[in-house]
Design an enzyme around this catalytic site. Structure first.
Site, mmCIF file in Angstrom:
data_model
loop_
_atom_site.group_PDB
_atom_site.id
_atom_site.type_symbol
_atom_site.label_atom_id
_atom_site.label_comp_id
_atom_site.label_asym_id
_atom_site.label_seq_id
_atom_site.Cartn_x
_atom_site.Cartn_y
_atom_site.Cartn_z
ATOM 1 N N ASP A 177 45.299 35.824 36.792
ATOM 2 C CA ASP A 177 44.566 35.754 38.060
ATOM 3 C C ASP A 177 45.030 34.496 38.788
ATOM 4 O O ASP A 177 44.649 33.379 38.429
ATOM 5 C CB ASP A 177 43.056 35.694 37.796
ATOM 6 N N SER B 14 35.362 38.375 47.281
ATOM 7 C CA SER B 14 35.113 37.649 46.034
ATOM 8 C C SER B 14 35.453 36.164 46.135
ATOM 9 O O SER B 14 34.961 35.370 45.338
ATOM 10 C CB SER B 14 35.900 38.278 44.883
ATOM 11 N N HIS C 91 41.851 33.807 42.528
ATOM 12 C CA HIS C 91 40.563 33.116 42.469
ATOM 13 C C HIS C 91 40.753 31.700 41.905
ATOM 14 O O HIS C 91 41.854 31.335 41.520
ATOM 15 C CB HIS C 91 39.575 33.920 41.616
#
Length: 429
Positions: free
Chosen positions: A405, A157, A408
């Site tokens: 998060d 990702s 990312h």
């Protein structure tokens, strides 16, 4: 995926300490999931904190490249050659070249401004090498240089995060047209018709063949099955058709996994319910990278291949399952933040296996370069979505319990500078 609190003794397979710690960590994670997510389905503690859910979006030495073709080596100004990966983050008052409203390729999880992040300073920094100039990414020049070429970003990702950044920049010149996606929108392909330029993201989180028993919410029903002697056909089948590649992997190897060779089980990583030998994620990561690097170095590929190191997470005051966050609003200076043990182990394996492959790659004329973004990424704890991976997470009050998060990257954000670096490396060699 975020198990920083595992200590060195775990990493070298002192099994009694491993079992005690894993049991304790599992109970903490279980409690957290129960309290804050109210779910009866609790994934193993080593599973990803951030499901790989993809929203359907709208539409050694290499030869330097210019718009007119390869540049002769003696035309390069030696004074301008430097290590672009050694530098500092410096203020950039002009800000990013695109914004969250102008680019339709940003996934909701990385669209920090739309999700309500209140500060804007994280967008106003650029990477500056210490010994040379790093021009801002020139999308029009890049597209001219890459006329009739094919690029692919291969990995997990973070590769998808990166390709969205690149798409946002390039689409300021010409809108990208999506021409392919798989069933889950993980592998995708875009085309820029005026330049006959193709840009792919190929989903291959392990680089080797893997059976993944996980739904779109990240809930696993069984361990990953990894075949450590078989590369993933998703990228291998396209390999010789691609002119440029950025290949990476990393964090997925921390998941509970069963390891295979010659279609027979040889061991596992974190499989307490199975009577199997604990081999550790580092064993599997090294074997998988060695297999991939050997394939690349032996391939006689005539394009340019970057191997990108994995990027560190920035959870502080806990982990993803225990209230960890990344609330900083500015970069840190070199030396102010240490890389966590697990991130360091992944990186050490990457650097060792890359070094082992470079001699063979050079003999075979394979242009294999290291894109070591880990150190410069370590300095950007401010660049992650944090709680703003969700839409207005504090709409009902600042005390709302939300999952952060810290892996990312917000778009626009620090990852945009990777494109500046890549363009410099492609142009100057």
């Amino acid at each position: 995926m975020k198990i920083d609190s595992l200590k060195h003794k775990f990493l070298y397979k002192h099994k009694n300490l491993l079992l005690n710690f894993v049991a304790a960590t599992f109970l903490i994670g279980l409690a957290f999931r129960f309290l804050f997510f109210n779910s009866s389905e609790i994934p193993p503690v080593l599973q990803s904190p951030f499901p790989e859910k993809t929203a359907v979006l709208e539409p050694s030495v290499s030869t330097p490249v210019t718009e007119d073709g390869p540049k002769i080596a003696d035309q390069i100004n030696d004074a301008e050659k430097c290590d672009v990966l050694v530098g500092d983050w410096v203020p950039n008052p002009s800000g990013p070249v695109y914004n969250n409203e102008s680019c339709k390729f940003i996934e909701s999880h990385q669209n920090c401004l739309t999700n309500g992040r209140p500060d804007r300073g994280f967008m106003n920094w650029r990477w500056s090498p210490r010994d040379c100039e790093l021009p801002q990414f020139d999308a029009e020049r890049f597209l001219r240089m890459m006329r009739n070429k094919k690029w692919a970003l291969i990995g997990d990702s973070i590769s998808r995060n990166h390709v969205q950044s690149l798409l946002c920049m390039l689409s300021m010149v010409e809108p990208a047209e999506e021409v392919y996606h798989d069933k889950e929108y993980r592998s995708r392909k875009w085309h820029f018709p005026s330049y006959n330029f193709s840009l792919w993201v190929i989903w291959s989180p392990f680089l080797v063949k893997a059976a993944i028993f996980e739904d779109m919410n990240g809930v696993a029903t069984s361990e990953v099955e990894l075949h450590l002697d078989k590369l993933h056909s998703e990228w291998v089948d396209e390999y010789q058709n691609l002119d440029y590649m950025i290949i990476s992997t990393g964090k997925w190897f921390l998941k509970s996994s069963i390891y295979y060779e010659n279609d027979s089980i040889i061991g596992c990583h974190y499989c307490p319910k199975r009577n199997l030998t604990e081999l550790g994620f580092d064993f599997a990561y090294r074997k998988s990278l060695r297999l991939a690097m050997n394939f690349i170095a032996s391939s006689n590929h005539k394009g340019l291949i970057f191997f990108r190191t994995s990027t560190p997470d920035h959870f502080e005051y806990g982990e993803w399952f225990s209230g960890g966050n990344c609330n900083r609003t500015a970069p840190v200076k070199e030396g102010e933040m240490e890389m966590k043990d697990l991130n360091r182990i992944l990186r050490d394996i990457e650097l060792e296996e890359f070094a082992n492959a470079t001699a063979k790659a050079s003999r075979n004329g394979v242009n294999l370069k290291l894109l070591d973004v880990a150190p410069l990424s370590l300095l950007r704890p401010d660049g992650h979505p944090g709680p703003y991976r969700q839409f207005h997470p504090f709409a009902e009050g600042q005390n709302a319990q939300v999952q952060n998060d810290c892996l990312h990257w917000c778009l626009p954000g620090p990852i945009d500078s990777w494109n500046d670096i890549i363009m410099k490396m492609v142009i100057d060699g």
